[in-house]
Design a protein around this motif. Structure first.
Motif, PDB file in Angstrom:
ATOM      1  N   THR A 191      21.739 -28.452 -27.620  1.00  0.00           N
ATOM      2  CA  THR A 191      21.686 -29.219 -28.661  1.00  0.00           C
ATOM      3  C   THR A 191      21.863 -30.996 -27.892  1.00  0.00           C
ATOM      4  O   THR A 191      21.682 -31.839 -28.814  1.00  0.00           O
ATOM      5  CB  THR A 191      23.084 -29.008 -29.316  1.00  0.00           C
ATOM      6  N   VAL A 192      22.104 -31.029 -26.660  1.00  0.00           N
ATOM      7  CA  VAL A 192      21.970 -32.250 -26.276  1.00  0.00           C
ATOM      8  C   VAL A 192      20.799 -32.727 -25.696  1.00  0.00           C
ATOM      9  O   VAL A 192      20.159 -32.192 -24.838  1.00  0.00           O
ATOM     10  CB  VAL A 192      23.086 -32.366 -24.850  1.00  0.00           C
ATOM     11  N   ASP A 193      20.219 -33.804 -26.177  1.00  0.00           N
ATOM     12  CA  ASP A 193      18.952 -34.421 -25.638  1.00  0.00           C
ATOM     13  C   ASP A 193      19.217 -35.869 -25.232  1.00  0.00           C
ATOM     14  O   ASP A 193      20.017 -36.455 -25.332  1.00  0.00           O
ATOM     15  CB  ASP A 193      17.690 -34.581 -26.676  1.00  0.00           C
ATOM     16  N   THR A 196      20.687 -38.506 -27.947  1.00  0.00           N
ATOM     17  CA  THR A 196      22.101 -38.410 -28.105  1.00  0.00           C
ATOM     18  C   THR A 196      22.727 -39.219 -26.883  1.00  0.00           C
ATOM     19  O   THR A 196      23.742 -39.875 -26.816  1.00  0.00           O
ATOM     20  CB  THR A 196      22.564 -37.014 -27.901  1.00  0.00           C
ATOM     21  N   THR A 197      22.277 -38.644 -25.365  1.00  0.00           N
ATOM     22  CA  THR A 197      23.080 -39.350 -24.381  1.00  0.00           C
ATOM     23  C   THR A 197      22.709 -40.847 -24.224  1.00  0.00           C
ATOM     24  O   THR A 197      23.777 -41.503 -24.105  1.00  0.00           O
ATOM     25  CB  THR A 197      22.227 -38.847 -23.365  1.00  0.00           C
ATOM     26  N   SER A 199      22.680 -42.856 -26.829  1.00  0.00           N
ATOM     27  CA  SER A 199      23.447 -43.274 -27.904  1.00  0.00           C
ATOM     28  C   SER A 199      24.802 -43.378 -27.449  1.00  0.00           C
ATOM     29  O   SER A 199      25.660 -44.217 -27.581  1.00  0.00           O
ATOM     30  CB  SER A 199      23.216 -42.410 -29.219  1.00  0.00           C
ATOM     31  N   GLN A 200      25.194 -42.317 -26.610  1.00  0.00           N
ATOM     32  CA  GLN A 200      26.551 -42.200 -26.114  1.00  0.00           C
ATOM     33  C   GLN A 200      26.870 -43.355 -25.339  1.00  0.00           C
ATOM     34  O   GLN A 200      27.992 -43.779 -24.907  1.00  0.00           O
ATOM     35  CB  GLN A 200      27.023 -41.125 -25.703  1.00  0.00           C
ATOM     36  N   TYR A 257      23.757 -33.720 -20.229  1.00  0.00           N
ATOM     37  CA  TYR A 257      22.309 -34.023 -20.130  1.00  0.00           C
ATOM     38  C   TYR A 257      21.759 -33.358 -18.901  1.00  0.00           C
ATOM     39  O   TYR A 257      20.539 -32.875 -18.553  1.00  0.00           O
ATOM     40  CB  TYR A 257      21.925 -35.279 -20.708  1.00  0.00           C
TER      41      TYR A 257
END
Length: 268
Positions: A191-193, A196-197, A199-200, A257
């Motif tokens: 679920t981690v792409d 997402t990373t 954005s975080q 990630y």
């Protein structure tokens, strides 16, 4: 370090200096930075000192502000480090910061050191390097020695945190792998792409990572998409080395990630 740590350190330096102008300037800066974050700050006498009038924040005022910052930091530390059993290290850091401003010297200061050293000296090989203690070093107890202990404890705490988070994430990914054994695609189970990373990374506060470092980190994360296995491994080592110099919160954002990349390599 967190923004609270930065200001506490700055305030302690101002207090030790005894420079009234520096004390006043630091106190005003803290009031401005934390006016909405510290509960009941309006009740603090110094919060009403504005402009360049004759009234100034005193050393006592700044000590009170440090106390308020510590309460604010303790709440954060409890939330961040508490679940991993690291609150005791945070308490020892607070203790040494209090020692730093207490003015104790000589034998009393040595006793304060002994209280902390007895816990960490045997457990961590690098702890004693550069420290003053009758048993292993000729350095005299002083404020620099207290500061060194504080920095060492922060390093120990954050290293422990990183190791625990890595273990936690590895366990999560092992469970994910077991649950998706029959899946046709490894990617569909993760679920981690990278989006997402990224954005975080962007959401990290300036106190944790500046804009230039954010850009650099996003570039290194994107480089992990390299298809050549050897090149990807080299880029991964470079990223891990860079992360080792940053704070725990930065490490936590990127680690899921990285584990995805490692897992994809294992699946090939």
């Amino acid at each position: 370090m967190s923004i609270e740590d930065d200001y506490i350190e700055k305030a302690l330096k101002a207090i030790r200096s005894g420079d009234s102008a520096k004390i006043d300037a630091t106190a005003r800066e803290i009031v401005g930075a934390f006016s909405s974050a510290i509960p009941h700050l309006a009740n603090y006498r110094g919060s009403r000192l504005v402009g360049s009038g004759p009234d100034r924040h005193t050393q006592s005022d700044l000590r009170k502000l440090v106390g308020k910052l510590k309460v604010l930091r303790e709440d954060r530390d409890r939330e961040l480090y508490g679940p991993y059993g690291l609150e005791t290290i945070c308490e020892h850091i607070n203790f040494l910061e209090d020692v730093l401003t207490s003015g104790i010297e000589g034998e009393e200061l040595s006793k304060a050191y002994a209280r902390i050293d007895s816990i960490y000296f045997e457990e961590y090989d690098s702890y004693s390097c550069g420290l003053s203690c009758e048993a292993y070093s000729p350095y005299e107890p002083c404020s620099d020695q207290t500061i060194l202990r504080i920095e060492k404890l922060k390093c120990i705490r954050d290293k422990e945190m990183r190791q625990l988070r890595v273990a936690e994430n590895q366990k999560t990914y092992v469970n994910m792998r077991q649950e998706t054994t029959n899946s046709n695609s490894l990617e569909s189970s993760v679920t981690v792409d990278i989006a997402t990373t990224v954005s975080q990374i962007d959401s990290l506060p300036e106190s944790s990572l500046g804009d230039n470092d954010k850009t650099l980190l996003k570039g290194m994360v994107a480089d992990l998409a390299e298809k050549d296995g050897k090149k990807r491994e080299t880029k991964l080592k470079k990223l891990l080395g860079w992360l080792s110099t940053k704070g725990t919160d930065v490490f936590i954002v990127v680690m899921p990630y990285i584990l995805k990349i490692i897992e994809s390599q294992m699946g090939k």
